[in-house]
Design an enzyme around this catalytic site. Structure first.
Site, PDB file in Angstrom:
ATOM      1  N   ARG A   1      13.826  -2.617  -8.985  1.00 43.30           N
ATOM      2  CA  ARG A   1      12.371  -2.454  -9.075  1.00 43.30           C
ATOM      3  C   ARG A   1      11.962  -2.361 -10.537  1.00 43.30           C
ATOM      4  O   ARG A   1      12.668  -1.764 -11.355  1.00 43.30           O
ATOM      5  CB  ARG A   1      11.921  -1.177  -8.346  1.00 43.30           C
ATOM      6  CG  ARG A   1      12.390  -1.079  -6.900  1.00 43.30           C
ATOM      7  CD  ARG A   1      11.756  -2.132  -6.020  1.00 43.30           C
ATOM      8  NE  ARG A   1      10.328  -1.964  -5.920  1.00 43.30           N
ATOM      9  CZ  ARG A   1       9.728  -1.135  -5.055  1.00 43.30           C
ATOM     10  NH1 ARG A   1      10.446  -0.376  -4.244  1.00 43.30           N
ATOM     11  NH2 ARG A   1       8.416  -1.062  -4.994  1.00 43.30           N
TER      12      ARG A   1
ATOM     13  N   LYS B   1       3.585   6.526   3.997  1.00 48.43           N
ATOM     14  CA  LYS B   1       2.945   5.223   4.163  1.00 48.43           C
ATOM     15  C   LYS B   1       2.792   4.840   5.627  1.00 48.43           C
ATOM     16  O   LYS B   1       2.279   3.767   5.927  1.00 48.43           O
ATOM     17  CB  LYS B   1       3.768   4.142   3.453  1.00 48.43           C
ATOM     18  CG  LYS B   1       4.083   4.420   1.988  1.00 48.43           C
ATOM     19  CD  LYS B   1       5.008   3.342   1.444  1.00 48.43           C
ATOM     20  CE  LYS B   1       5.540   3.687   0.082  1.00 48.43           C
ATOM     21  NZ  LYS B   1       6.477   2.660  -0.435  1.00 48.43           N
TER      22      LYS B   1
ATOM     23  N   ARG C   1       1.107 -12.024   5.221  1.00 46.59           N
ATOM     24  CA  ARG C   1       2.555 -12.209   5.052  1.00 46.59           C
ATOM     25  C   ARG C   1       3.371 -11.644   6.208  1.00 46.59           C
ATOM     26  O   ARG C   1       4.537 -11.981   6.367  1.00 46.59           O
ATOM     27  CB  ARG C   1       2.999 -11.557   3.739  1.00 46.59           C
ATOM     28  CG  ARG C   1       2.277 -12.149   2.535  1.00 46.59           C
ATOM     29  CD  ARG C   1       2.632 -11.405   1.260  1.00 46.59           C
ATOM     30  NE  ARG C   1       1.871 -11.882   0.117  1.00 46.59           N
ATOM     31  CZ  ARG C   1       1.880 -11.325  -1.082  1.00 46.59           C
ATOM     32  NH1 ARG C   1       2.629 -10.243  -1.294  1.00 46.59           N
ATOM     33  NH2 ARG C   1       1.159 -11.804  -2.060  1.00 46.59           N
TER      34      ARG C   1
ATOM     35  N   HIS D   1      -5.902 -15.306   9.277  1.00 47.41           N
ATOM     36  CA  HIS D   1      -4.723 -14.451   9.396  1.00 47.41           C
ATOM     37  C   HIS D   1      -4.903 -13.323  10.422  1.00 47.41           C
ATOM     38  O   HIS D   1      -4.185 -12.332  10.372  1.00 47.41           O
ATOM     39  CB  HIS D   1      -4.323 -13.858   8.041  1.00 47.41           C
ATOM     40  CG  HIS D   1      -4.143 -14.876   6.958  1.00 47.41           C
ATOM     41  ND1 HIS D   1      -3.270 -15.935   7.076  1.00 47.41           N
ATOM     42  CD2 HIS D   1      -4.744 -14.994   5.736  1.00 47.41           C
ATOM     43  CE1 HIS D   1      -3.325 -16.664   5.969  1.00 47.41           C
ATOM     44  NE2 HIS D   1      -4.216 -16.119   5.152  1.00 47.41           N
TER      45      HIS D   1
ATOM     46  N   PRO E   1       0.826  -1.213   0.000  1.00 52.10           N
ATOM     47  CA  PRO E   1       0.000   0.000   0.000  1.00 52.10           C
ATOM     48  C   PRO E   1       0.858   1.260   0.000  1.00 52.10           C
ATOM     49  O   PRO E   1       1.870   1.341   0.698  1.00 52.10           O
ATOM     50  CB  PRO E   1      -0.795  -0.128   1.304  1.00 52.10           C
ATOM     51  CG  PRO E   1      -0.796  -1.587   1.611  1.00 52.10           C
ATOM     52  CD  PRO E   1       0.513  -2.107   1.109  1.00 52.10           C
ATOM     53  N   GLU E   2       0.453   2.240  -0.789  1.00 54.17           N
ATOM     54  CA  GLU E   2       1.174   3.505  -0.864  1.00 54.17           C
ATOM     55  C   GLU E   2       0.292   4.600  -0.269  1.00 54.17           C
ATOM     56  O   GLU E   2      -0.730   4.306   0.363  1.00 54.17           O
ATOM     57  CB  GLU E   2       1.581   3.775  -2.311  1.00 54.17           C
ATOM     58  CG  GLU E   2       2.460   2.661  -2.883  1.00 54.17           C
ATOM     59  CD  GLU E   2       2.854   2.862  -4.334  1.00 54.17           C
ATOM     60  OE1 GLU E   2       2.950   4.017  -4.781  1.00 54.17           O
ATOM     61  OE2 GLU E   2       3.074   1.842  -5.031  1.00 54.17           O
TER      62      GLU E   2
END
Length: 342
Positions: free
Chosen positions: A325, A61, A159, A133, A2-3
């Site tokens: 990237r 972020k 994760r 999770h 997420p940004e």
């Protein structure tokens, strides 16, 4: 990951649901997301229990919830983290009505997309329900209008690259508010290295331009440097570079001040449009505090579109790697620098 637009969407939801709410009890189902907590899981529980959230604040972020004792609950969502609120009056009203308009920060009169089908299952009516999770659950002290089973804030993370921690707050170096969502000139002690972001009115843009132009690094790498300007990740770096017609391999020192300023403006404008759409969601991992996904992915110009036609000139988009990237660009609109040509 997420940004800025995605994290800001989450922040707005948390502010709406949690401001003024007290943490009555903390359940830890997996301590790994608390690995950065000084004193470990026991200290996390002790520092949160009985404390009241006073706001929800974001810089880049990074997201934090200031507490009434002067500390803050800091959250980083990592690759798959979700902060989901269940059982508050606002969450219940949204669930019953199916109205997701509150999840957006754009024009209130603009058309909305029905996101009801994208919602994650809400366990508000059953305090013992555990989403898959689920790592940490904060039980909120009850108020009128809460669900019969109570109201909770869940950290759901598949994760676990992100996490939670309670940390002390310190004054900001420039005396301005720490971030979006609060006027207090305070910031978590372990977030002071994060620069202001492009949507922050207190960002010193001339200083950012100067830093970028004094570097020989690739401009895409500079955009991703959270110590120069925060909140930009791979998605919005590629989108901003395309919008400004700048190739990501161009060195910062090779950009003129006007081009650099134009690039920052273009990237900020892309993030504002993404924010109005609730952010960019590619799968169920990217949701706001109510479990709703954002729809800016439909408007992406280059990210994830290698091999497809440029929306501006029709040339086939290409992909390469910059600093480890991926970088998707238009070979016609974004000319590669001569030193990088094969």
């Amino acid at each position: 990951m997420p940004e800025l637009p995605e994290v800001e969407t989450v922040r707005a939801g948390l502010a709406r649901h949690l401001t003024g709410r007290m943490v009555e009890r903390v359940e830890i189902f997996d301590p790994r997301p608390l690995r950065r907590q000084e004193g470990g899981a026991d200290a996390f529980v002790q520092r949160l229990t009985g404390r009241t959230f006073t706001a929800a604040v974001r810089r880049g972020k990074f997201l934090w919830l200031p507490l009434d004792d002067g500390a803050a609950l800091v959250a980083h969502l990592g690759m798959s983290g979700q902060l989901l609120v269940h059982g508050t009056p606002g969450a219940l009203a949204a669930r019953e009505s199916g109205d997701d308009a509150h999840a957006f920060l754009g024009d209130p009169d603009a058309p909305r997309v029905d996101l009801t089908a994208t919602r994650a299952p809400l366990p508000a009516e059953d305090p013992d329900a555990r989403p898959r999770h689920l790592r940490v659950r904060l039980h909120l002290s009850p108020i009128a209008g809460d669900a019969p089973g109570g109201a909770v804030l869940d950290l759901v993370d598949q994760r676990m690259f992100g996490g939670l921690r309670v940390t002390d707050m310190v004054p900001t170096a420039d005396g301005a508010p720490g971030g979006a969502g609060s006027l207090a000139p305070l910031i978590p002690a372990d977030v002071t290295h994060i620069a202001r972001d492009l949507l922050d009115p207190h960002l010193d843009r001339p200083a950012v331009v100067a830093k970028m132009r004094h570097s020989n690094r690739a401009v895409k790498t500079l955009l991703l440097d959270q110590g120069i300007v925060s909140g930009i990740g791979n998605i919005y770096a590629d989108e901003g570079l395309w919008a400004a017609r700048v190739h990501g391999l161009r060195r910062g020192s090779a950009l003129g001040p006007r081009v650099t300023a134009r690039l920052l403006d273009a990237t900020g404008e892309v993030m504002e449009r993404a924010l109005a759409a609730g952010g960019t969601s590619f799968d169920a991992l990217y949701v706001d505090a109510d479990g709703a996904a954002g729809f800016f992915a439909r408007s992406l110009a280059v990210y994830g579109r290698a091999g497809q036609e440029c929306r501006r000139c029709g040339a086939l988009l290409r992909a390469e790697t910059i600093g480890g990237r991926s970088h998707v660009f238009c070979p016609r609109c974004q000319t590669r620098p001569r030193s990088a040509r094969a």
